[in-house]
Design a protein around this motif. Structure first.
Motif, PDB file in Angstrom:
ATOM      1  N   UNK A   1      19.304 -31.095  25.124  1.00 36.02           N
ATOM      2  CA  UNK A   1      18.727 -29.876  25.704  1.00 36.02           C
ATOM      3  C   UNK A   1      19.849 -29.048  26.326  1.00 36.02           C
ATOM      4  N   UNK A   2      19.681 -27.722  26.282  1.00 41.51           N
ATOM      5  CA  UNK A   2      20.661 -26.808  26.876  1.00 41.51           C
ATOM      6  C   UNK A   2      19.937 -25.971  27.919  1.00 41.51           C
ATOM      7  N   UNK A   3      20.492 -25.930  29.124  1.00 34.63           N
ATOM      8  CA  UNK A   3      19.939 -25.072  30.181  1.00 34.63           C
ATOM      9  C   UNK A   3      21.040 -24.119  30.613  1.00 34.63           C
ATOM     10  N   UNK A   4      20.756 -22.819  30.555  1.00 31.78           N
ATOM     11  CA  UNK A   4      21.802 -21.821  30.787  1.00 31.78           C
ATOM     12  C   UNK A   4      21.331 -20.686  31.685  1.00 31.78           C
ATOM     13  N   UNK A   5      22.269 -20.175  32.465  1.00 32.66           N
ATOM     14  CA  UNK A   5      22.011 -18.990  33.268  1.00 32.66           C
ATOM     15  C   UNK A   5      21.914 -17.781  32.342  1.00 32.66           C
ATOM     16  N   UNK A   6      21.136 -16.787  32.760  1.00 35.67           N
ATOM     17  CA  UNK A   6      20.993 -15.584  31.938  1.00 35.67           C
ATOM     18  C   UNK A   6      22.163 -14.625  32.145  1.00 35.67           C
ATOM     19  N   UNK A   7      22.466 -14.312  33.390  1.00 36.56           N
ATOM     20  CA  UNK A   7      23.517 -13.339  33.698  1.00 36.56           C
ATOM     21  C   UNK A   7      24.870 -14.034  33.847  1.00 36.56           C
ATOM     22  N   UNK A   8      25.711 -13.893  32.820  1.00 41.15           N
ATOM     23  CA  UNK A   8      27.066 -14.434  32.845  1.00 41.15           C
ATOM     24  C   UNK A   8      27.998 -13.402  32.223  1.00 41.15           C
ATOM     25  N   UNK A   9      29.250 -13.318  32.700  1.00 40.14           N
ATOM     26  CA  UNK A   9      30.204 -12.374  32.100  1.00 40.14           C
ATOM     27  C   UNK A   9      30.565 -12.790  30.673  1.00 40.14           C
ATOM     28  N   UNK A  10      30.835 -11.795  29.837  1.00 42.43           N
ATOM     29  CA  UNK A  10      31.176 -12.091  28.447  1.00 42.43           C
ATOM     30  C   UNK A  10      29.923 -12.336  27.631  1.00 42.43           C
ATOM     31  N   UNK A  11      29.610 -13.594  27.406  1.00 42.18           N
ATOM     32  CA  UNK A  11      28.412 -13.981  26.648  1.00 42.18           C
ATOM     33  C   UNK A  11      27.280 -14.319  27.614  1.00 42.18           C
ATOM     34  N   UNK A  12      26.190 -13.594  27.525  1.00 43.17           N
ATOM     35  CA  UNK A  12      25.041 -13.866  28.395  1.00 43.17           C
ATOM     36  C   UNK A  12      24.271 -15.088  27.892  1.00 43.17           C
ATOM     37  N   UNK A  13      23.338 -15.528  28.729  1.00 38.20           N
ATOM     38  CA  UNK A  13      22.493 -16.641  28.311  1.00 38.20           C
ATOM     39  C   UNK A  13      21.643 -16.279  27.101  1.00 38.20           C
ATOM     40  N   UNK A  14      21.241 -15.026  27.013  1.00 33.51           N
ATOM     41  CA  UNK A  14      20.457 -14.561  25.869  1.00 33.51           C
ATOM     42  C   UNK A  14      21.297 -14.586  24.586  1.00 33.51           C
ATOM     43  N   UNK A  15      22.560 -14.171  24.690  1.00 30.91           N
ATOM     44  CA  UNK A  15      23.470 -14.219  23.537  1.00 30.91           C
ATOM     45  C   UNK A  15      23.691 -15.661  23.079  1.00 30.91           C
ATOM     46  N   UNK A  16      23.851 -16.560  24.035  1.00 30.97           N
ATOM     47  CA  UNK A  16      24.035 -17.973  23.713  1.00 30.97           C
ATOM     48  C   UNK A  16      22.796 -18.521  23.009  1.00 30.97           C
ATOM     49  N   UNK A  17      21.637 -18.153  23.511  1.00 33.89           N
ATOM     50  CA  UNK A  17      20.376 -18.577  22.890  1.00 33.89           C
ATOM     51  C   UNK A  17      20.315 -18.144  21.422  1.00 33.89           C
ATOM     52  N   UNK A  18      20.671 -16.884  21.154  1.00 37.26           N
ATOM     53  CA  UNK A  18      20.630 -16.376  19.782  1.00 37.26           C
ATOM     54  C   UNK A  18      21.592 -17.133  18.879  1.00 37.26           C
ATOM     55  N   UNK A  19      22.801 -17.416  19.382  1.00 33.63           N
ATOM     56  CA  UNK A  19      23.785 -18.159  18.585  1.00 33.63           C
ATOM     57  C   UNK A  19      23.262 -19.550  18.218  1.00 33.63           C
ATOM     58  N   UNK A  20      22.627 -20.190  19.173  1.00 29.68           N
ATOM     59  CA  UNK A  20      22.107 -21.547  18.934  1.00 29.68           C
ATOM     60  C   UNK A  20      20.985 -21.515  17.909  1.00 29.68           C
ATOM     61  N   UNK A  21      20.092 -20.563  18.020  1.00 38.97           N
ATOM     62  CA  UNK A  21      18.963 -20.480  17.098  1.00 38.97           C
ATOM     63  C   UNK A  21      19.382 -20.023  15.703  1.00 38.97           C
TER      64      UNK A  21
END
Length: 229
Positions: A73-93
């Motif tokens: 499982x991956x748990x991530x913050x939404x607001x991060x500099x560079x790659x946001x949590x939403x961007x990370x989610x899209x990459x994983x999916x």
């Protein structure tokens, strides 16, 4: 199988650029008997998951770095500099090898449009900060569901491979039969040559017989003429 899955210690990758928040989520996860790896950016999370090459340098804190990486499982913050949590989610999916891993998004801002966008993209949960210990109980059901799906897909692949091997063996064993029929076809000229020999022998015998009869006619005595007194 279900017992083995239930007794396993699940591995959670926690992503947050804030050190205090990383320490908090790490403590809550360990209290809930999870194995934890923490990173401070979405880029490092992808590197840890193997999406940016095996040789990329990774600065992470993990309980067991000497074991094979297997994140449940991956748990991530939404607001991060560079790659946001939403961007990370899209990459994983978008990754065929990672898209079945459950993803949970955390944020200190309660913005419905943001929450809905993450859930529509495939996030399994959206936690509001500060994350509480009671939130940890919501993680295991997602992991269990993902693991069951993984085992189901593995069994399907094994069945496909088994059927493929059976078809290959069947096709291989049927080839000698076809070859034997070809051998029978080739043997026919031998029979034809035998018939030809018999026919030629019969013709020779008939010729000799006619010749013998002709010879008899030549040596048969001529009828004597009667003498006149």
């Amino acid at each position: 199988m279900a017992v083995a899955i239930a007794e396993a210690q699940f591995h959670v990758l926690a992503v947050d650029d804030s050190l205090p928040d990383r320490k908090l989520i790490e403590r809550l996860l360990k209290t809930s008997s999870f194995q934890v790896t923490t990173v401070d950016s979405g880029t490092k999370a992808l590197e840890f998951l193997g999406l940016h090459g095996e040789d990329a340098s990774i600065s992470v804190h993990a309980d067991h770095l000497d074991v094979e990486v297997n994140v449940n499982l991956i748990i991530t913050d939404y607001c991060m500099p560079g790659m946001t949590g939403y961007d990370l989610l899209k990459k994983i999916k978008e990754s065929s090898s990672l898209r079945d891993i459950p993803v949970v998004i955390m944020s200190s801002e309660n913005i419905p449009s943001r929450i809905n966008r993450c859930l529509e993209e495939g996030a399994n949960e959206f936690f509001l900060k500060p994350v509480r210990l009671s939130d940890m109980s919501k993680l295991k059901p997602h992991i269990m569901k993902s693991r069951c799906k993984e085992h189901y897909h593995q069994e399907e692949e094994d069945d496909l491979l088994s059927n493929s091997d059976s078809n290959t063996d069947s096709n291989t064993s049927s080839n000698p039969t076809n070859n034997s029929s070809g051998t029978d076809t080739i043997s026919n000229p031998t029979n034809n040559s035998s018939d030809t020999t018999d026919n030629s022998s019969g013709d020779s015998s008939s010729a000799r017989k006619r010749k013998a009869e002709a010879g008899k006619d030549e040596i048969s005595p001529k009828t004597s003429r009667p003498r006149h007194s």
